[in-house]
Design an enzyme around this catalytic site. Sequence first.
Site, PDB file in Angstrom:
ATOM      1  N   GLU A  79       0.888  -1.164  -0.057  1.00  0.00           N
ATOM      2  CA  GLU A  79       0.135  -0.059   0.123  1.00  0.00           C
ATOM      3  C   GLU A  79       0.951   1.284  -0.176  1.00  0.00           C
ATOM      4  OE1 GLU A  79      -3.107  -0.198  -0.477  1.00  0.00           O
ATOM      5  OE2 GLU A  79      -3.843  -1.971   0.193  1.00  0.00           O
ATOM      6  N   ARG A  83       0.404   3.849  -3.285  1.00  0.00           N
ATOM      7  CA  ARG A  83      -0.112   5.073  -2.745  1.00  0.00           C
ATOM      8  C   ARG A  83       0.789   6.144  -2.681  1.00  0.00           C
ATOM      9  NH1 ARG A  83      -5.829   3.638   0.397  1.00  0.00           N
ATOM     10  NH2 ARG A  83      -5.793   1.365   0.007  1.00  0.00           N
ATOM     11  N   ASP A 179      -4.070  -9.975  -8.468  1.00  0.00           N
ATOM     12  CA  ASP A 179      -4.193  -9.120  -9.622  1.00  0.00           C
ATOM     13  C   ASP A 179      -2.935  -8.209 -10.105  1.00  0.00           C
ATOM     14  OD1 ASP A 179      -4.103  -7.741  -7.106  1.00  0.00           O
ATOM     15  OD2 ASP A 179      -6.051  -6.947  -7.256  1.00  0.00           O
TER      16      ASP A 179
HETATM   17  C1  DMJ Z   1      -6.354   0.180  -4.720  1.00  0.00           C
HETATM   18  O1  DMJ Z   1      -5.557   0.274  -3.339  1.00  0.00           O
HETATM   19  C2  DMJ Z   1      -5.719  -0.105  -5.671  1.00  0.00           C
HETATM   20  O2  DMJ Z   1      -6.280  -0.197  -7.127  1.00  0.00           O
HETATM   21  C3  DMJ Z   1      -5.155  -1.783  -5.606  1.00  0.00           C
HETATM   22  O3  DMJ Z   1      -4.503  -2.217  -6.702  1.00  0.00           O
HETATM   23  C4  DMJ Z   1      -6.223  -2.553  -5.362  1.00  0.00           C
HETATM   24  N1  DMJ Z   1      -7.247  -2.041  -4.507  1.00  0.00           N
HETATM   25  C5  DMJ Z   1      -7.409  -0.975  -4.274  1.00  0.00           C
HETATM   26  C6  DMJ Z   1      -8.675  -0.394  -4.765  1.00  0.00           C
HETATM   27  O4  DMJ Z   1      -9.799  -1.232  -4.770  1.00  0.00           O
END
Ligand code: DMJ
Length: 440
Positions: A79, A83, A179
């Site tokens: 994260e 972010r 993912d």
């Molecule tokens: C976000 O922080 C990013 O898109 C991440 O790859 C997956 N989860 C969240 C949003 O759902």
Amino acid sequence: MIRHAWASYYRFARGYDELCPLGRSGRNWTAGPGVLFTPTDSMDTLHIAGLHAEYAQAKALVLTGLDFAAVHSPLNAFETTIRSLGGLLAAYDLDGDPRLLAKARDLADRMIAMFRTDSGIPHNEVRLDLGVAFAGSVSLATAGTHQLEYQYLSDVTGDPKYAAVVGRRDKVGVAGENDSYYEYLLKMWLSTREPRYRRWYDESILAIEEHILVKKRNGEVAYLPDKVWGRSESTFHHLIWINVACVYVIGEQSCFAGGMFALGAVTRSDQHSHRLFAIGANITRTCFEAYAVSSTKLGGETVYVSDQGDLSVHSVDYLLRPEVVESIFILWRLTHNPMYRDWGWQIVQALESQCRNTDAGYHAIDSNGAPSDRQESFFLAETLKYLYLLFSDDATVPLDRFVFNTEAHPLSIRGHGRRADATKWVPIPDAAGLKEALPW
Ligand code: DMJ
């Protein structure tokens, strides 16, 4: 919408990681000083939207109020990369202020210990004040979603160590939350043209198609349920059997894959590209349909698909997530089919009627449909940015000059913007050249 979400954070939660829209207050993710997730995640959105005063507010908070040396609680590394590092680098990319790059570098230097593992699979918890890392909870996505940001950092600073530490992760092979690992294979190729990433992505996407993709109604309904031990499930509630009718489940987070399939397909020219593009469009259609059939028009974390391909949403929890609008935006840019703008507009209206608080931002929705007291930073970083770009012209953050990290932070690809100068690019290390470039 961007103004309202930002102004509410600034008024009620300034200095915290995120806004609690119902409590009209702020919260941090961890005990002690936070890392200002919302301003860091929002800077590029505010910049792109031309909200100069708001951008100046966010940037001032980041430059004056963000002290990584004071953050003493362990943070999730994935994260923090997507972010914070992504947000700082994208703001630097747009604005050019070296103080933003210096901030990004300070953060990366405090995180870099996470890559010092025997396996090459990075740890996923970091203590920024000490510059140390702990294993934490490691999945394929958390281990494999740092390359874009660290390679970019090497290219713009000339320091090879960031590229070297992420280059070690050729060895990643764990399952779990996957993912953005695949997303980053494609995007590393798009941003650097390094052939091995394209090869890995192409091999992976065909395997995903063969082993994970489920199609119904002649392929019009397409989705990617989790698969464990050969069955399409991840946990008990991800595959249920009702009256001998098999009902599969698709989670909202897999909806980013519509855009990924489509983007991967248009940049590939072989016998698979046409089919893979159609899959991307059908995943996007399926994800939007899940929104449309739900009572809130914003879907749910879990969507059920019957054998016949009928979708239903039993619990309408919605965290202001971006994945569906992300895919809709990519499909719009690639096709200019007005249907995608119509879909996006329906989502805008649903957000306004279901999630907007009159004087304090946007709230999430819980499983019973009640307001839930969170405005995650990805709402400004991703959901609102992708919606803004859906209704902008193609020259606003053009897809042939930028790739979006998985938090929707646009980074210039090589040959463009702050990465235009080829003499500065740091080679992506191969196994032989890796050792010398490592910082330890
Ligand atoms: C976000 O922080 C990013 O898109 C991440 O790859 C997956 N989860 C969240 C949003 O759902």
